[in-house]
Each structure stands twice: as structure tokens, then as C-alpha cells.
Enzyme design. Sequence first.
Site, PDB file in Angstrom:
ATOM      1  CG  HIS A  28      -1.999  -1.037   1.141  1.00 12.61           C
ATOM      2  ND1 HIS A  28      -3.318  -0.717   0.925  1.00 12.61           N
ATOM      3  CD2 HIS A  28      -1.955  -2.383   1.192  1.00 12.61           C
ATOM      4  CE1 HIS A  28      -4.037  -1.827   0.867  1.00 12.61           C
ATOM      5  NE2 HIS A  28      -3.232  -2.853   1.037  1.00 12.61           N
ATOM      6  CG  ASP A  84       0.291   9.221   0.804  1.00 14.30           C
ATOM      7  OD1 ASP A  84       0.275   8.032   1.156  1.00 14.30           O
ATOM      8  OD2 ASP A  84      -0.457  10.096   1.302  1.00 14.30           O
TER       9      ASP A  84
HETATM   10  P1  ADP Z   1      -2.865   6.675   4.988  1.00 16.67           P
HETATM   11  O1  ADP Z   1      -3.244   5.333   4.553  1.00 16.67           O
HETATM   12  O2  ADP Z   1      -1.400   6.950   4.871  1.00 16.67           O
HETATM   13  O3  ADP Z   1      -3.356   7.057   6.347  1.00 16.67           O
HETATM   14  P2  ADP Z   1      -4.842   7.648   3.049  1.00 16.67           P
HETATM   15  O4  ADP Z   1      -5.154   9.044   2.660  1.00 16.67           O
HETATM   16  O5  ADP Z   1      -4.677   6.705   1.931  1.00 16.67           O
HETATM   17  O6  ADP Z   1      -3.552   7.717   3.977  1.00 16.67           O
HETATM   18  O7  ADP Z   1      -6.003   7.060   3.953  1.00 16.67           O
HETATM   19  C1  ADP Z   1      -6.427   7.713   5.112  1.00 16.67           C
HETATM   20  C2  ADP Z   1      -7.827   7.233   5.446  1.00 16.67           C
HETATM   21  O8  ADP Z   1      -8.090   7.552   6.814  1.00 16.67           O
HETATM   22  C3  ADP Z   1      -8.904   7.922   4.623  1.00 16.67           C
HETATM   23  O9  ADP Z   1      -9.902   6.997   4.275  1.00 16.67           O
HETATM   24  C4  ADP Z   1      -9.444   8.975   5.576  1.00 16.67           C
HETATM   25  O10 ADP Z   1     -10.803   9.297   5.364  1.00 16.67           O
HETATM   26  C5  ADP Z   1      -9.282   8.300   6.899  1.00 16.67           C
HETATM   27  N1  ADP Z   1      -9.139   9.316   7.965  1.00 16.67           N
HETATM   28  C6  ADP Z   1      -8.176  10.233   8.075  1.00 16.67           C
HETATM   29  N2  ADP Z   1      -8.413  11.027   9.138  1.00 16.67           N
HETATM   30  C7  ADP Z   1      -9.533  10.602   9.702  1.00 16.67           C
HETATM   31  C8  ADP Z   1     -10.296  11.017  10.833  1.00 16.67           C
HETATM   32  N3  ADP Z   1      -9.942  12.039  11.605  1.00 16.67           N
HETATM   33  N4  ADP Z   1     -11.414  10.327  11.097  1.00 16.67           N
HETATM   34  C9  ADP Z   1     -11.774   9.289  10.330  1.00 16.67           C
HETATM   35  N5  ADP Z   1     -11.107   8.860   9.261  1.00 16.67           N
HETATM   36  C10 ADP Z   1      -9.988   9.503   8.942  1.00 16.67           C
HETATM   37  C1  G6P Z   2      -1.065   3.196   6.129  1.00 19.18           C
HETATM   38  C2  G6P Z   2      -0.493   1.805   5.999  1.00 19.18           C
HETATM   39  C3  G6P Z   2      -1.376   0.795   6.734  1.00 19.18           C
HETATM   40  C4  G6P Z   2      -1.591   1.244   8.162  1.00 19.18           C
HETATM   41  C5  G6P Z   2      -2.132   2.676   8.203  1.00 19.18           C
HETATM   42  C6  G6P Z   2      -2.321   3.206   9.616  1.00 19.18           C
HETATM   43  O1  G6P Z   2      -2.284   3.214   5.495  1.00 19.18           O
HETATM   44  O2  G6P Z   2      -0.399   1.461   4.617  1.00 19.18           O
HETATM   45  O3  G6P Z   2      -0.782  -0.485   6.710  1.00 19.18           O
HETATM   46  O4  G6P Z   2      -2.490   0.379   8.812  1.00 19.18           O
HETATM   47  O5  G6P Z   2      -1.241   3.519   7.509  1.00 19.18           O
HETATM   48  O6  G6P Z   2      -1.159   3.036  10.384  1.00 19.18           O
HETATM   49  P1  G6P Z   2      -1.119   2.120  11.684  1.00 19.18           P
HETATM   50  O7  G6P Z   2       0.331   2.054  12.049  1.00 19.18           O
HETATM   51  O8  G6P Z   2      -1.966   2.834  12.682  1.00 19.18           O
HETATM   52  O9  G6P Z   2      -1.688   0.785  11.350  1.00 19.18           O
END
Ligand code: ADP
Ligand code: G6P
Length: 478
Positions: A160, A368
Site C-alpha cells: 500500500h 504517499d
Molecule cells: P494513509 O493510509 O497513509 O493514512 P490515506 O489518505 O490513503 O492515507 O487514507 C487515510 C484514510 O483515513 C482515509 O480513508 C481517511 O478518510 C481516513 N481518515 C483520516 N483522518 C480521519 C479522521 N480524523 N477520522 C476518520 N477517518 C480519517
Molecule cells: C497506512 C499503511 C497501513 C496502516 C495505516 C495506519 O495506510 O499502509 O498499513 O495500517 O497507515 O497506520 P497504523 O500504524 O496505525 O496501522
Amino acid sequence: MAEGHRRLVAVSNRVGPLNDEGKAGGLAVGLSDALKRRGGLWFGWSGNTSSKGTFSEAATEIEGDVALTTIDMSEEELSGFYYGYANRSLWPLLHYRLDLAEFDRQSDRIYRSVNQRFAARLSQMLEDDDLVWIHDYHFFYMGSELRQCGFRGKIGFFLHIPFCPPEIFTALPASHDIVRAMLAYDVIGFQTDTDRRNFANFCVRELGGEKLPGHRIRVGDRVVVADTFPIGIDAPGYARFAVSPEAGEHEEMVRGMVGDRLQIIGVDRMDYSKGLVERFRGFERLLEEYPENRGNVQFLQVAPLSRSELDAYVELRRELEELAGHINGRFATLEWTPLQIMTRGFTRRALAGIYRAARVCLVTPLRDGMNLVAKEYVAAQDPDDPGVLILSRFAGARSELTEALVVNPYSTDDVARALQRALTMPLEERKRRWEQMREAVFHGTAAHWCDSFLDRLENADNEADGSAAEAFVEAHPS
Ligand code: ADP
Ligand code: G6P
């Protein structure tokens, strides 16, 4: 389980939830959207520690067609595997942050042993014709461990997060072990062509491999498929969330709070890969260089805390709060606070309403894998009055969302200029750009991602030149 399909067994460190709870993390969101549709078993960590650790009894919850099965980790396993190797070594390295990566023998050992333990536990639950799909950097060794446990069915892997260039990845003492172990998978999926190429280049330069047509790689007598499968969201579902009563309430709340001002939004886990410090500086530069925005824009950064036990994350939080204080101190008036930062979680519906209220969304990671926030923002917009997406050139989503305003997140001036352009963009241009992005988000959904990966996996034998699981085990005895 959907009819006519083999059972899907997905494995990831974080499992679920499948419902509309606030969950920060693209993997959980993308995979739950995909699994809800297809059904199957989702196996991973319970989120708890116990003295028995990975020997603890498995717990299973059933939600519709999906079984969520989890086991605990011990404190030692959690610390060496998750905080240590996964998040102190692999996460920074794969995000090109060699300066932040730390390597030590102890966490390397625990990482391998946790992969072995999860494989041993899962192999007891597997049936011969299951399709096994392992996710993310926590479980690079799991496929080869499953082979050692005797599983001969198809195993796919999806990363991912980015795969950095070989020049960086070779700094990891176990880089060769990891990539050799990955050759146990039948199909290896990446978010972008850049990640796929970096991986293929590692195989060629470091392991003497050869690129074959059809995005296949041969290393020794092993042939694997390594291809690009950009992850998406359940776009129609998300667009419906955005007009739900809960979204409507949140949209109104935000609109009420900002009044006539234009809302700028950022939504990211509080992670150094997200470029939050650089983003705040870009906003400060906007207020410096384009003073007409003072009092007329409001920036809300939603940044749920993540991995707070790690020093780099504690330091980031301190730096961001200090910077937010500095910007507010410098520009605030009695009736206006330019920047607000919130660490709470929201339900997906609530978040969809917040996105819809925002004229501009800033997605400016330094690196990212994909970035689902960018896709959610697009899906949540009002077609008659859509907002503008500002997107980092270093986010995986950039390849699909070509009508975003693309910025170099390291350039404060670039971010400030893009903000000014977004805030003054005429409705016609906003609509035109949004329509292209909407089409991309509705085309590349979570379902599309899941189906195209699994199709490839089911057909992998024909593609992989007859290199079977048996051959892998013979060539790589434990
Ligand atoms: P990462 O996987 O690195 O966190 P992404 O942008 O791909 O980044 O995914 C983040 C996900 O987490 C999104 O679906 C977003 O809506 C969710 N998210 C981020 N902040 C919040 C929050 N405060 N409450 C609920 N969901 C959140
Ligand atoms: C990214 C990674 C996931 C991970 C998420 C949240 O989306 O690709 O594998 O689960 O971040 O991070 P955390 O360490 O809280 O699982």
C-alpha cells in the site's frame, strides 16, 4: 462469499472494522470496501497485547459474508515487529526517508518471527483452493513462510505504500532477504508504475534478475508477476455518504463556523510523510503574499494521532502545534483564527460532509503510496459547486487525478500560488477539472482494484511460466 469465487483470505496487520467508524488509514478503508463486496476471511492482529502473544486464542467476528479473525501480540512482539522494524525501519525507508530509518538486529529477528507465527496460525485455517492476499510492509516474509508451512495455493501481495529506489532500499541490511522472500508470491501489486519499476530494478541490479514481457520478473528459475494496481474507494457509496443526514449536519456546522469565508481542508494521519509542516508554511506564505485572504479563508487541518509512541511522531506533533501557534499568533484578529488543527476521528459520513463544505482540499504529502483522502474529497463534492483539489506530485493519486492542481510540496511558494489559484478559480474551471477527476475516481474504485488484482492472481500460473510453489520451496529451503 460471492458465488463462483474461491474463498478470499486477506491478511493485514490492522483488521476492520467494516462499519462506518472513524478509522484512519487507507489500507483499512480500501480493503474493507473490497471485502464487504466479495466476502471471505480477514486475518490479522487484534490490536491487543497479551502474555501469550501470537500463541493466544484466535477471536472471530462475523459481519455479513466476512469473518474477521485476529490474534494478539506480546509486548515484545509489538515493540520489535510493529514499532521497531515496521515503523522505525521499513516505513521511513520505503517513504525515501533514509535520514529517519533505524536498523537493529533485535527488531529484524522479531519481525521475521512474527511473520512466521502469523503464517503458522493462518495455515491451520486455510483450504487448498483459497486465494490468499497479503497486505503491506508488515508481512513481507509471510508468503514464503506460508510456503514453508506447506500451503501450495495462490498467494498475492499488495504494497500500500511506496517502494523506494534500489539505491535507498539497499541500505536495509535485510533488503536481499526481503525481496527474495517476496518471490514466493505469485503476484506482487504496487500502487504506481514508479513503485513497480523500483522493485523490478532492485531485482535486476541486486539479484541478477531479468524483466520479462507482461510485467513479469525472472530471478533464477522463479518467475513472478509484478504489476500496478492503483487502489480506490467505493466511490458511489462515498458520494451517497456525502448527501446523508449526518454528512449534511457536519457540512452545515462547518459552513456555519466559517460564514462567508472560504474553507481550506486537510485530512491526514499525523505522519511525517504527509508534509504537514511544509503545508502549514505554504498557508503562511499565502497570507503573507496575498494579503486579501486575511480574514477571508479558514484552514482546518484534521490530523488524528498516529504511532504516538515513536519519537519522530511526538516531535512532529510538537513542531506542528508550535507552527500553528506561530501562524495564528502572527495573523489572527479578534474575529478570525486562520488555522485550526484537530486530532479527533470522524465517521466516514461526517468526514464526507466536512469535505463537501471545503472549497479547497490540500493533499501535499512528501511521499504517499496512493492517498485516499484525495479520492474521497472528489467523490464528496457537490456537482453544481465543486471544490478544488491541490495534490502533491509525490502522491500515488497524481497519476489518475490529472486535473488537480499539482504542486511540489517542498516548495512553499508553489503551495501558496496553488492555494491562491484554487481560491480564485472560476466555477466553470472548477467544474471542468472536477468532472475529469470524478470520472477517474468512479472508474478506479475499490471493487475494480480488488477484481483486477484477484483476476491476475487466479491466472498467475499460466502467466508465471509454470514456476510452481513446489519449485520455490525446493529452491529456498528454510
Ligand atoms: P494513509 O493510509 O497513509 O493514512 P490515506 O489518505 O490513503 O492515507 O487514507 C487515510 C484514510 O483515513 C482515509 O480513508 C481517511 O478518510 C481516513 N481518515 C483520516 N483522518 C480521519 C479522521 N480524523 N477520522 C476518520 N477517518 C480519517
Ligand atoms: C497506512 C499503511 C497501513 C496502516 C495505516 C495506519 O495506510 O499502509 O498499513 O495500517 O497507515 O497506520 P497504523 O500504524 O496505525 O496501522
